[in-house]
Write an enzyme that holds these catalytic residues in place. Structure first.
Site, PDB file in Angstrom:
ATOM      1  CG  ASP A  69      48.850  23.960  24.102  1.00 22.48           C
ATOM      2  OD1 ASP A  69      49.916  23.535  23.643  1.00 22.48           O
ATOM      3  OD2 ASP A  69      48.663  24.150  25.322  1.00 22.48           O
TER       4      ASP A  69
ATOM      5  CD  GLU B 299      51.040  20.156  22.377  1.00 25.92           C
ATOM      6  OE1 GLU B 299      52.224  20.314  22.682  1.00 25.92           O
ATOM      7  OE2 GLU B 299      50.096  20.468  23.125  1.00 25.92           O
TER       8      GLU B 299
END
Length: 584
Positions: free
Chosen positions: A231, A299
């Site tokens: 993330d 991401e």
């Protein structure tokens, strides 16, 4: 040479070839399994509640694993399940090696992995390295200046103004607006937090932090996962000199995140080095343990040139297997033309370093759903596009059904922190709650998600019509089309075929997937609200017979229908997948 010797030689060669073929298949299954995978994102809080508290959990996910086998999904990615105060619903982690109690226990996770293995479903975990929760013991010890943890986070004194007021050390802004610096009374310093106040940034210039996160990775790898989705990787490192960022000119509001050009807080060179380190950790683990290659996907919203550096650097050093491609979310919308779609598809393929694999993210938990972003009539066409492009497809839970955002969530039911911070007058336009509502399994209580009297987010009222059970029994449905596309993806031409696109006109585009010895497949999409009749005879190299393989729920066509290349009629927002058969 005698006949017996010849036969023996032939048999020996055949056995060697068979052995080599078997070895190749084994190698392919271990190392290349991810290269044409559909990764299905599960938002655990909204997927399935097993204990009737209105919150999805691990046992709920385990109870639904058969659904993936039936659908054709063989890899799932779980949004964060770690222990957390839930300021940002799991992206603020207070214990990286335990399960959030609302979701279950480590034993529940072990049971999930065991059942997934039985069904042939790989599990990917969300990994959140940029920041922890401010309730994490590391942060609490860092506040107290514990020598082992004093520099685990980014701390600064700030600046004293002429009137004696202390202000942050620079102009850096939080993603959620306002200063990225938060004052801590106990330590008498500012800490960096690029997200909410409850998410202090970890200090990766401290080798002890990297070691601690390596250990976290190894903990979950030993639990049997197939890899990580990393993330917010672009935020990991910041400029050591703490230089002010220049204004962007995008807005006059100095509190908004896009007021600055984030040249010192995003995509720093060290980000790439850290990912290369983790790639090596995963590769080493895979080489010394049974099972598939453990992979890493990342991401990060960045320019295409910056994203390509994540695949590999100029020296060919490997980073993650793939960085997420968000172009369908960030660059394309209901107003995009056929040329826009082809441009952004081609851009990724052209920029991507040789030998790597493309990926396509159609939706996620942070952005409006496909049916709300492009329109409900586009669902089938968008899934046809997603599933017939080369490479990896990523589906957010519910997109296979055409679930829509629930934009009428009341202020009192709103839980997304940035929306709550925005206030009652603005929350609807900021909130991510609408795309996070519970999965719509059937038309029963709470759409089959939970038997609780109240769910953590309200269920979209359209669940009585729009749900899995209805679509499973319908003659044609979004789900059945999605399921048929997953079966189609097993064809060699979709796994290994070349990609040739064509802008037919402003509203229609098509692309061919071609592979020697295989039937060519053609995907054609009308992206506008007008009926189109198009001639693609030049594009497909006549003579060919065109047979329909996949149609939408409202299409005039049926599977097996023959089409004329010079006059294909497409209804508004219609997509078709067509097989080309050479005329003899």
């Amino acid at each position: 040479m005698s006949v017996i010797k010849v036969l023996t030689l032939v048999l020996s060669v055949g056995l060697v070839l068979a052995h080599n073929h078997h070895q190749h298949k084994e190698q392919d299954a271990k190392y290349n399994w991810w290269q044409h995978e559909v990764f299905y994102q599960i938002y655990p809080r909204s997927f399935q509640d097993s204990n009737n508290d209105g919150i999805g959990d691990l046992r709920g996910i385990t109870s639904r694993l058969e659904y993936f086998k039936e659908t054709g999904i063989t890899s799932v990615w779980l949004s964060p399940i770690y222990e957390s105060p839930m300021v940002d619903f799991g992206y603020d982690i207070s214990n990286y090696t335990n399960i959030q109690p609302e979701y279950g226990t480590l034993e529940d996770f072990d049971a999930l992995i065991a059942r997934a293995n039985q069904l042939g479903v790989k599990v990917i975990l969300d990994f959140v390295p940029n920041h922890s929760s401010n309730k994490h013991p590391w942060f609490i010890k860092s506040v107290a200046r514990d020598p082992e943890y004093e520099d685990f986070y980014v701390w600064e004194d700030g600046i004293l103004t002429a009137d004696g007021t202390r202000v942050p050390p620079n102009n850096w802004l939080s993603v959620f607006s306002g200063s990225a610096w938060e004052w801590n009374d106990d330590r008498q310093q500012y800490y960096l937090r690029q997200f909410t106040y409850g998410q202090p940034d970890l200090n990766y210039r401290n080798p002890a932090v990297i070691k601690a996160m390596d250990d976290v990775m190894l903990f979950w790898l030993n639990k049997g996962i197939a890899g990580f989705r990393i993330d917010a990787i672009i935020y990991i490192y910041e400029d050591e000199q703490l230089r002010d960022e220049p204004t962007s000119g995008a807005t006059d509001d100095p509190n908004l995140e896009n007021y600055l050009d984030h040249i010192y807080t995003r995509n720093q060179p060290e980000d790439y080095l850290l990912l290369q380190h983790w790639r090596q950790l995963l590769d080493n683990y895979s080489a010394t343990h049974d099972g598939p290659l453990r992979i890493m996907m990342t991401e990060g919203y960045a320019s295409v040139a910056q994203l390509m550096e994540y695949y590999e650097d100029a020296k060919g050093v490997q980073g993650p297997e793939f960085p997420f491609n968000f172009d369908f979310i960030t660059e394309l919308n209901e107003n995009s033309t056929a040329a826009d779609f082809v441009f952004y598809i081609q851009r990724w393929l052209i920029y991507m370093p040789h030998g790597h694999v493309a990926n396509w993210v159609m939706g996620n938990h942070d952005n409006p759903r496909v049916a709300s972003r492009f329109g409900p009539k586009t669902v089938d066409a968008m899934n046809m596009l997603l599933m017939t492009l080369p490479g990896i497809a990523i589906t957010y839970n519910g997109e296979e059904l055409g679930m829509t955002d629930y934009r009428d969530i009341s202020w009192s039911d709103t839980v997304d922190q940035p929306a709550c911070d925005a206030g009652i007058d603005s929350y609807k336009w900021i909130s991510r709650d609408p795309e996070r509502t519970p999965m719509q399994w059937n038309d029963g209580l709470n759409a089959g998600f939970s038997n609780a009297s109240h769910t953590w987010l309200p269920v979209n009222p359209n669940y009585r019509e729009l749900n899995l059970r209805n679509q499973q029994v319908a003659r044609r449905s979004h789900y059945k089309i999605y399921q048929s596309l997953l079966k189609l993806r097993q064809l060699p031409v979709l796994k290994n075929g070349s990609f040739v696109p064509e802008v037919v006109n402003r509203r229609v585009f098509a692309f061919k997937r071609e592979l020697k010895g295989e039937h060519t497949l053609l995907t054609i999409l009308n992206v506008k609200n007008l009926t189109e009749v198009v001639d693609i005879s030049d594009f497909i190299d006549q003579p060919n017979r065109l047979s329909v393989l996949v149609t939408g729920t409202e299409s005039q066509y049926r599977v097996g229908d023959r089409l004329k290349a010079e006059a294909i009629e497409l209804a508004p927002y219609e997509g078709l997948v067509i097989q080309l058969n050479k005329r003899k």
